[in-house]
Design a protein around this motif. Structure first.
Motif, short mmCIF file in Angstrom:
data_model
loop_
_atom_site.label_atom_id
_atom_site.label_comp_id
_atom_site.label_asym_id
_atom_site.label_seq_id
_atom_site.Cartn_x
_atom_site.Cartn_y
_atom_site.Cartn_z
N TYR A 25 -13.34 -10.64 1.14
CA TYR A 25 -13.96 -9.68 2.05
C TYR A 25 -14.93 -10.35 3.03
O TYR A 25 -15.23 -9.78 4.07
N GLN A 54 -10.61 -14.15 -8.86
CA GLN A 54 -11.87 -13.67 -8.27
C GLN A 54 -12.98 -13.48 -9.30
O GLN A 54 -14.16 -13.50 -8.95
N GLU A 65 -16.80 -13.22 -1.19
CA GLU A 65 -17.48 -12.10 -0.53
C GLU A 65 -18.75 -12.53 0.21
O GLU A 65 -19.26 -11.78 1.04
N ASN A 87 3.59 -11.41 -3.50
CA ASN A 87 3.45 -11.39 -4.96
C ASN A 87 4.79 -11.09 -5.61
O ASN A 87 5.49 -10.16 -5.21
N ARG A 134 0.85 -1.20 0.00
CA ARG A 134 0.00 0.00 0.00
C ARG A 134 0.88 1.24 0.00
O ARG A 134 1.87 1.32 0.73
P1 C2E Z 1 -3.65 -10.06 -6.33
O1 C2E Z 1 -2.34 -10.65 -5.91
O2 C2E Z 1 -4.54 -10.92 -7.18
O3 C2E Z 1 -4.38 -9.61 -4.99
C1 C2E Z 1 -5.76 -9.72 -4.76
C2 C2E Z 1 -6.46 -8.41 -4.90
O4 C2E Z 1 -7.88 -8.62 -4.69
C3 C2E Z 1 -6.05 -7.38 -3.85
O5 C2E Z 1 -6.15 -6.08 -4.44
C4 C2E Z 1 -7.12 -7.55 -2.78
O6 C2E Z 1 -7.29 -6.42 -1.95
C5 C2E Z 1 -8.36 -7.79 -3.64
N1 C2E Z 1 -9.39 -8.54 -2.92
C6 C2E Z 1 -9.24 -9.34 -1.85
N2 C2E Z 1 -10.40 -9.87 -1.44
C7 C2E Z 1 -11.34 -9.40 -2.29
C8 C2E Z 1 -12.77 -9.61 -2.38
O7 C2E Z 1 -13.41 -10.34 -1.61
N3 C2E Z 1 -13.41 -8.98 -3.39
C9 C2E Z 1 -12.74 -8.17 -4.26
N4 C2E Z 1 -13.47 -7.56 -5.22
N5 C2E Z 1 -11.41 -7.95 -4.21
C10 C2E Z 1 -10.71 -8.57 -3.23
P2 C2E Z 1 -4.98 -5.03 -4.32
O8 C2E Z 1 -4.45 -5.01 -2.93
O9 C2E Z 1 -5.52 -3.78 -4.91
O10 C2E Z 1 -3.83 -5.61 -5.22
C11 C2E Z 1 -3.95 -5.67 -6.61
C12 C2E Z 1 -2.78 -6.39 -7.23
O11 C2E Z 1 -1.55 -5.65 -7.03
C13 C2E Z 1 -2.49 -7.74 -6.59
O12 C2E Z 1 -3.40 -8.67 -7.11
C14 C2E Z 1 -1.05 -7.97 -6.98
O13 C2E Z 1 -0.97 -8.50 -8.29
C15 C2E Z 1 -0.48 -6.55 -7.00
N6 C2E Z 1 0.34 -6.35 -5.79
C16 C2E Z 1 -0.05 -5.94 -4.56
N7 C2E Z 1 1.00 -5.90 -3.72
C17 C2E Z 1 2.10 -6.29 -4.43
C18 C2E Z 1 3.51 -6.45 -4.13
O14 C2E Z 1 3.96 -6.28 -3.01
N8 C2E Z 1 4.33 -6.87 -5.17
C19 C2E Z 1 3.84 -7.12 -6.42
N9 C2E Z 1 4.69 -7.52 -7.37
N10 C2E Z 1 2.53 -6.97 -6.73
C20 C2E Z 1 1.67 -6.58 -5.75
#
Ligand code: C2E
Ligand code: MG
Ligand code: MG
Length: 382
Positions: free
Chosen positions: A364, A309, A345, A223, A169
């Motif tokens: 969630y 998802q 969810e 990730n 974040r």
């Molecule tokens: P991801 O690895 O597929 O992470 C899952 C995303 O889905 C996360 O969004 C999470 O907050 C969201 N999510 C979790 N539960 C639910 C749910 O019940 N419903 C819905 N609609 N969404 C849910 P976030 O945090 O915005 O992250 C997006 C992407 O950013 C991640 O997808 C990942 O690919 C990337 N990312 C985040 N942190 C890192 C990191 O430290 N390094 C790298 N390389 N990529 C990262």
């Protein structure tokens, strides 16, 4: 995948003015495309939406309303700055029309305008639409302003926490929260991704070691981006990192998205095999969104499949999503993989997944991504 830098389209049939606007926007860090007619504007838009569109409402014999209607049909989310030599009433009605079409139309700019007036209009574009420079993200890393949140991974049969996914974040002082999809893409453009991955790993491993010392038998998932996967030093670095905090390698899961894993199968395979041989767990993230063939899936040394998802959230309402998910679970199990569903969810979805034999879930329904303190409390109450 998010676009890496902010993009703009400048639609104006006056070549001189178009060049002036384009160069001003380029200086602000936008990746700019120009168009001098409605047809050209449509062509540029077919290459993808823009973050900002500067739109001349009088294009020779044509008018910008066609462009507005086209933008609405595409569901554009661009900030649109209308410009025109017509009087204010015409401009106002164009703004109303665009807004009624659901477009994000900014306050218009009347021609002729000075470069100072144009600058002022561009300054009025909400700050969260401005491009993020790599240097700003680098500074945030240096100042330790990149934070980690942990989203619990739940055992579907027992409801207990088996681990957490670390999610990066970043809240910028001017823009507010910047989405990880956006800043990860910026970091991936250059070498910064290596620093970012390294930081995320260090913090996540230290936190995981603390959870385990407090008696919780949980792991952590991080990730790993495409660029980091082509880094031959990664296995040794990771081995070093887990060793330093006293964790066994299987406490760390590396999540690799399906599109990334299948991009360059041979290189990826070599690195993933070396990681598995060192005992790290490997998860194929966003499974179902790429095009991995069964043969590749069988050859790749993953230990977990994470169902995307997009299938999971509509599982209880869409029979096709249920059939596909159920097939993915059976396939993964037949290949000896653990299965986790992301984006759970609703309880009805969790119930359907339990009946399908899915192992773990994340979403969630259980928790959003929590800060380290909240996650520790959640573990203590589990
Ligand atoms: P991801 O690895 O597929 O992470 C899952 C995303 O889905 C996360 O969004 C999470 O907050 C969201 N999510 C979790 N539960 C639910 C749910 O019940 N419903 C819905 N609609 N969404 C849910 P976030 O945090 O915005 O992250 C997006 C992407 O950013 C991640 O997808 C990942 O690919 C990337 N990312 C985040 N942190 C890192 C990191 O430290 N390094 C790298 N390389 N990529 C990262
Ligand atoms: Mg992930
Ligand atoms: Mg995912």
């Amino acid at each position: 995948m998010a676009r890496c830098s902010r993009s703009a389209i400048v639609v104006d049939d006056d070549p001189l003015l178009q060049r002036l606007v384009c160069s001003l926007m380029e200086r602000r860090g936008f990746d700019v495309r120009g168009a001098i007619s409605v047809a050209q504007a449509r062509e540029k838009l077919s290459e993808g939406d823009a973050d900002v569109i500067v739109l001349d409402l009088a294009l020779g014999d044509e008018d910008g309303v066609d462009v507005l209607e086209h933008l609405a049909s595409l569901g554009s989310s661009a900030a649109i700055l209308p410009v025109s030599g017509f009087d204010r009433r015409v401009l106002r009605s164009a703004v109303h029309l665009g807004r009624a079409l659901g477009l994000n139309v900014l306050e218009p700019l009347r021609k002729p305008f000075t470069s100072a007036q144009l600058t002022e209009a561009l300054d009025a574009i909400p700050v969260n639409l401005l491009p993020v420079a790599e240097s700003e993200l680098a500074q945030a890393l240096t100042d330790d302003r990149l934070l980690l949140r942990y989203q619990p991974k739940i055992h579907l049969q027992t409801g207990r926490i088996v681990g957490a996914e670390a999610l990066a974040r970043w809240t910028d002082a001017r823009r507010g929260p910047v989405s990880p999809d956006h800043f990860i893409a910026i970091a991936e453009e250059g070498e910064l991704i290596h620093r970012l991955t390294r930081r995320v790993l260090d913090v996540a491993l230290a936190d995981c070691a603390a959870w385990r010392s407090a008696g919780h038998d949980v792991g952590v998932a991080v990730n790993i981006s495409a660029r980091s996967l082509s880094d031959p030093d990664l296995p040794a670095q990771l081995e070093d990192a887990v060793h330093q905090v006293g964790l066994p390698p299987n406490a760390l899961t590396l999540e690799v998205t399906e599109t990334v894993a299948m991009r360059d199968v041979d290189t990826t395979m070599k690195l993933l095999t070396r990681l598995r041989l060192r005992g790290f767990a490997l998860s194929l993230d966003d499974f179902g969104t790429g095009y991995s063939s069964l043969v590749e899936l069988h050859r790749m040394p993953f230990s977990e499949l994470k169902i995307d998802q997009s299938f999971v959230t509509r599982l209880d309402k869409d029979p096709d999503a249920a059939i596909i998910t159920s097939a993915m679970i059976a396939l993964g199990h037949a290949l000896g993989l653990e299965i986790i569903a992301e984006g759970v969810e609703d309880e009805s979805v969790a119930q359907a997944l339990r009946e399908m034999g899915c192992d773990h879930a994340q979403g969630y329904l259980y928790d959003h991504a929590l800060d380290a303190t909240a996650f520790r409390q959640r573990l203590a109450a589990d």
